[in-house]
Design a protein around this motif. Sequence first.
Motif, PDB file in Angstrom:
ATOM      1  N   MET A 208       0.851  -1.180   0.000  1.00 56.83           N
ATOM      2  CA  MET A 208       0.000   0.000   0.000  1.00 56.83           C
ATOM      3  C   MET A 208       0.889   1.232   0.000  1.00 56.83           C
ATOM      4  O   MET A 208       1.866   1.300   0.757  1.00 56.83           O
ATOM      5  CB  MET A 208      -0.903   0.049   1.231  1.00 56.83           C
ATOM      6  N   VAL A 209       0.564   2.198  -0.859  1.00 52.47           N
ATOM      7  CA  VAL A 209       1.265   3.480  -0.888  1.00 52.47           C
ATOM      8  C   VAL A 209       0.262   4.559  -0.514  1.00 52.47           C
ATOM      9  O   VAL A 209      -0.827   4.628  -1.086  1.00 52.47           O
ATOM     10  CB  VAL A 209       1.864   3.765  -2.281  1.00 52.47           C
ATOM     11  N   VAL A 210       0.632   5.381   0.460  1.00 59.08           N
ATOM     12  CA  VAL A 210      -0.245   6.443   0.951  1.00 59.08           C
ATOM     13  C   VAL A 210       0.403   7.790   0.650  1.00 59.08           C
ATOM     14  O   VAL A 210       1.538   8.051   1.073  1.00 59.08           O
ATOM     15  CB  VAL A 210      -0.494   6.311   2.470  1.00 59.08           C
ATOM     16  N   MET A 211      -0.309   8.648  -0.085  1.00 60.66           N
ATOM     17  CA  MET A 211       0.171   9.993  -0.395  1.00 60.66           C
ATOM     18  C   MET A 211      -0.932  10.997  -0.056  1.00 60.66           C
ATOM     19  O   MET A 211      -2.066  10.823  -0.501  1.00 60.66           O
ATOM     20  CB  MET A 211       0.564  10.113  -1.868  1.00 60.66           C
ATOM     21  N   VAL A 212      -0.585  12.019   0.708  1.00 66.41           N
ATOM     22  CA  VAL A 212      -1.561  13.029   1.116  1.00 66.41           C
ATOM     23  C   VAL A 212      -0.907  14.403   1.021  1.00 66.41           C
ATOM     24  O   VAL A 212       0.211  14.603   1.495  1.00 66.41           O
ATOM     25  CB  VAL A 212      -2.046  12.800   2.568  1.00 66.41           C
ATOM     26  N   ASN A 213      -1.612  15.362   0.405  1.00 65.66           N
ATOM     27  CA  ASN A 213      -1.162  16.747   0.484  1.00 65.66           C
ATOM     28  C   ASN A 213      -2.309  17.608   1.007  1.00 65.66           C
ATOM     29  O   ASN A 213      -3.277  17.083   1.566  1.00 65.66           O
ATOM     30  CB  ASN A 213      -0.602  17.243  -0.858  1.00 65.66           C
ATOM     31  N   ASP A 214      -2.233  18.905   0.836  1.00 68.13           N
ATOM     32  CA  ASP A 214      -3.230  19.778   1.449  1.00 68.13           C
ATOM     33  C   ASP A 214      -4.575  19.790   0.730  1.00 68.13           C
ATOM     34  O   ASP A 214      -5.513  20.450   1.167  1.00 68.13           O
ATOM     35  CB  ASP A 214      -2.687  21.203   1.586  1.00 68.13           C
ATOM     36  N   SER A 215      -4.673  19.044  -0.377  1.00 72.04           N
ATOM     37  CA  SER A 215      -5.947  19.023  -1.091  1.00 72.04           C
ATOM     38  C   SER A 215      -6.367  17.645  -1.592  1.00 72.04           C
ATOM     39  O   SER A 215      -7.545  17.423  -1.850  1.00 72.04           O
ATOM     40  CB  SER A 215      -5.906  19.992  -2.279  1.00 72.04           C
ATOM     41  N   VAL A 216      -5.426  16.701  -1.738  1.00 71.43           N
ATOM     42  CA  VAL A 216      -5.714  15.437  -2.412  1.00 71.43           C
ATOM     43  C   VAL A 216      -5.134  14.253  -1.642  1.00 71.43           C
ATOM     44  O   VAL A 216      -4.063  14.359  -1.030  1.00 71.43           O
ATOM     45  CB  VAL A 216      -5.127  15.450  -3.851  1.00 71.43           C
ATOM     46  N   VAL A 217      -5.850  13.130  -1.690  1.00 70.44           N
ATOM     47  CA  VAL A 217      -5.366  11.850  -1.171  1.00 70.44           C
ATOM     48  C   VAL A 217      -5.190  10.895  -2.349  1.00 70.44           C
ATOM     49  O   VAL A 217      -6.066  10.814  -3.220  1.00 70.44           O
ATOM     50  CB  VAL A 217      -6.359  11.237  -0.161  1.00 70.44           C
ATOM     51  N   ARG A 218      -4.069  10.192  -2.402  1.00 74.75           N
ATOM     52  CA  ARG A 218      -3.850   9.157  -3.402  1.00 74.75           C
ATOM     53  C   ARG A 218      -3.409   7.888  -2.689  1.00 74.75           C
ATOM     54  O   ARG A 218      -2.466   7.897  -1.897  1.00 74.75           O
ATOM     55  CB  ARG A 218      -2.787   9.585  -4.420  1.00 74.75           C
ATOM     56  N   LEU A 219      -4.103   6.783  -2.968  1.00 68.17           N
ATOM     57  CA  LEU A 219      -3.802   5.489  -2.366  1.00 68.17           C
ATOM     58  C   LEU A 219      -3.583   4.471  -3.482  1.00 68.17           C
ATOM     59  O   LEU A 219      -4.373   4.382  -4.416  1.00 68.17           O
ATOM     60  CB  LEU A 219      -4.955   5.015  -1.476  1.00 68.17           C
ATOM     61  N   ILE A 220      -2.493   3.708  -3.379  1.00 69.74           N
ATOM     62  CA  ILE A 220      -2.196   2.681  -4.373  1.00 69.74           C
ATOM     63  C   ILE A 220      -2.101   1.331  -3.675  1.00 69.74           C
ATOM     64  O   ILE A 220      -1.302   1.159  -2.756  1.00 69.74           O
ATOM     65  CB  ILE A 220      -0.877   2.966  -5.121  1.00 69.74           C
ATOM     66  N   ALA A 221      -2.940   0.388  -4.094  1.00 73.83           N
ATOM     67  CA  ALA A 221      -2.893  -0.981  -3.588  1.00 73.83           C
ATOM     68  C   ALA A 221      -2.286  -1.872  -4.667  1.00 73.83           C
ATOM     69  O   ALA A 221      -2.665  -1.781  -5.845  1.00 73.83           O
ATOM     70  CB  ALA A 221      -4.292  -1.463  -3.230  1.00 73.83           C
ATOM     71  N   ILE A 222      -1.330  -2.721  -4.286  1.00 71.99           N
ATOM     72  CA  ILE A 222      -0.657  -3.610  -5.234  1.00 71.99           C
ATOM     73  C   ILE A 222      -0.662  -5.027  -4.671  1.00 71.99           C
ATOM     74  O   ILE A 222      -0.392  -5.233  -3.493  1.00 71.99           O
ATOM     75  CB  ILE A 222       0.801  -3.180  -5.490  1.00 71.99           C
ATOM     76  N   GLU A 223      -0.961  -5.980  -5.527  1.00 69.32           N
ATOM     77  CA  GLU A 223      -0.877  -7.389  -5.163  1.00 69.32           C
ATOM     78  C   GLU A 223       0.042  -8.065  -6.164  1.00 69.32           C
ATOM     79  O   GLU A 223      -0.283  -8.161  -7.350  1.00 69.32           O
ATOM     80  CB  GLU A 223      -2.260  -8.035  -5.174  1.00 69.32           C
ATOM     81  N   GLU A 224       1.200  -8.519  -5.692  1.00 69.67           N
ATOM     82  CA  GLU A 224       2.163  -9.119  -6.605  1.00 69.67           C
ATOM     83  C   GLU A 224       1.617 -10.421  -7.186  1.00 69.67           C
ATOM     84  O   GLU A 224       0.991 -11.217  -6.491  1.00 69.67           O
ATOM     85  CB  GLU A 224       3.487  -9.400  -5.884  1.00 69.67           C
ATOM     86  N   LYS A 225       1.855 -10.629  -8.483  1.00 73.24           N
ATOM     87  CA  LYS A 225       1.501 -11.892  -9.118  1.00 73.24           C
ATOM     88  C   LYS A 225       2.262 -12.005 -10.426  1.00 73.24           C
ATOM     89  O   LYS A 225       2.791 -11.023 -10.952  1.00 73.24           O
ATOM     90  CB  LYS A 225      -0.007 -11.999  -9.356  1.00 73.24           C
ATOM     91  N   GLN A 226       2.317 -13.213 -10.941  1.00 66.96           N
ATOM     92  CA  GLN A 226       2.988 -13.457 -12.200  1.00 66.96           C
ATOM     93  C   GLN A 226       2.022 -13.244 -13.354  1.00 66.96           C
ATOM     94  O   GLN A 226       0.810 -13.343 -13.197  1.00 66.96           O
ATOM     95  CB  GLN A 226       3.529 -14.899 -12.240  1.00 66.96           C
ATOM     96  N   SER A 227       2.578 -12.969 -14.522  1.00 67.65           N
ATOM     97  CA  SER A 227       1.730 -12.688 -15.683  1.00 67.65           C
ATOM     98  C   SER A 227       1.621 -13.854 -16.655  1.00 67.65           C
ATOM     99  O   SER A 227       0.930 -13.760 -17.655  1.00 67.65           O
ATOM    100  CB  SER A 227       2.295 -11.484 -16.453  1.00 67.65           C
ATOM    101  N   ALA A 228       2.284 -14.972 -16.338  1.00 66.43           N
ATOM    102  CA  ALA A 228       2.353 -16.057 -17.318  1.00 66.43           C
ATOM    103  C   ALA A 228       0.969 -16.535 -17.744  1.00 66.43           C
ATOM    104  O   ALA A 228       0.733 -16.859 -18.900  1.00 66.43           O
ATOM    105  CB  ALA A 228       3.156 -17.225 -16.747  1.00 66.43           C
ATOM    106  N   SER A 229       0.031 -16.565 -16.793  1.00 67.74           N
ATOM    107  CA  SER A 229      -1.288 -17.087 -17.116  1.00 67.74           C
ATOM    108  C   SER A 229      -2.058 -16.197 -18.077  1.00 67.74           C
ATOM    109  O   SER A 229      -3.020 -16.627 -18.696  1.00 67.74           O
ATOM    110  CB  SER A 229      -2.107 -17.259 -15.827  1.00 67.74           C
TER     111      SER A 229
END
Length: 359
Positions: A208-229
């Motif tokens: 999880m990446v959390v970014m906050v400034n005086d006007s905006v919130v940005r949240l990034i959720a990542i789940e690692e996985k392979q792409s072979a399928s």
Amino acid sequence: MTKPLNAALYLSISLAFALGGCKPKAPAAPVDAPVTSAPVAAPPAAPQAAQAPAPVAATPAPAASGASASVAAELDKIAVISKPLPAFPFINYPTSVGEAFQSTKESDFDQLHVIVGNTVHAVEGRFRQITFDLSQAKISQFQAQRDYSKAVQDMGGVKVNTGTPNDDQFVAANGGDSYKLDKKLNYYGNSSSYEVYFLPTPTGRKWMVVMVNDSVVRLIAIEEKQSASSVNIVSAGAIKSELDSKGHIALYINFDTDKAAIRPDGKPAVDEIATLMKKESALHLSVEGHTDNVGNPARNKTLSRERAQAVVQALVSDGIDGTRLSAAGHGADKPLTDNGSDEGRAKNRRVELVKVARG
């Protein structure tokens, strides 16, 4: 998908993590757990936890492979979380943020970059990025920073970055170009905070990446996985067989997110099309792009046409006469299946070859 959560989110999942000198044993697979939230005015008491570990300290190295090995070794020391996590993407928009004010970017598979220690670290898998205004959420910058950071920590997340995109030493240690680094890290701007949390679980690594400034919130959720399928390379012979029997064939050629650039793992499929067209000199094809129903319909139609054109251009570069090819984009207008699941949407994102009869 989790229930919509407000920025005062507190999860009823206790924090269970620690740093050790060796790789810990993975606990038994967790079961689904409910996610609860509490009013802003009376949040529940913070759960008791082991002493919070220090951020991973990864020393920058001139060689990328050495830096990656150092980061991987440090991440392997972080204990697997024994408590169940909410379903991906873990945290959703506050209920007060209407759909018109929600900005979402997501992909079933892509490469993103985060900071671990003082090093830029590449992560591959599915991700979801949400961005919204504090004014729409009706919370302050301080409250958003406090509540979202605590929510991830309560899930068991370990803060792993020491460097930040707006730190001069970090920028200097990673190429010196702050603009390129901001873009690479999806960083919102110099006034934003930047926190990277690592969540190792029995079923795989999450972030999880959390970014906050005086006007905006940005949240990034990542789940690692392979792409072979997700890679489906069809031979020239199989393409010919489908075209002869059905007049069309669906191919799954990977592109960069929201772009018409063919990824390297998509090039073999294009090569097979070129091989067939060189053998079958009378064959004419319409290359037709299709998307799922996520995002703006007009943009999807444009993107699908651009991707079809990219395949045509790649074939021309392989020596195929451009007069034997045409490109079209249908966006989400012609789905193969329902868009209600990840699997369905993945099946609908395709490039179709349609045999064109010539009189």
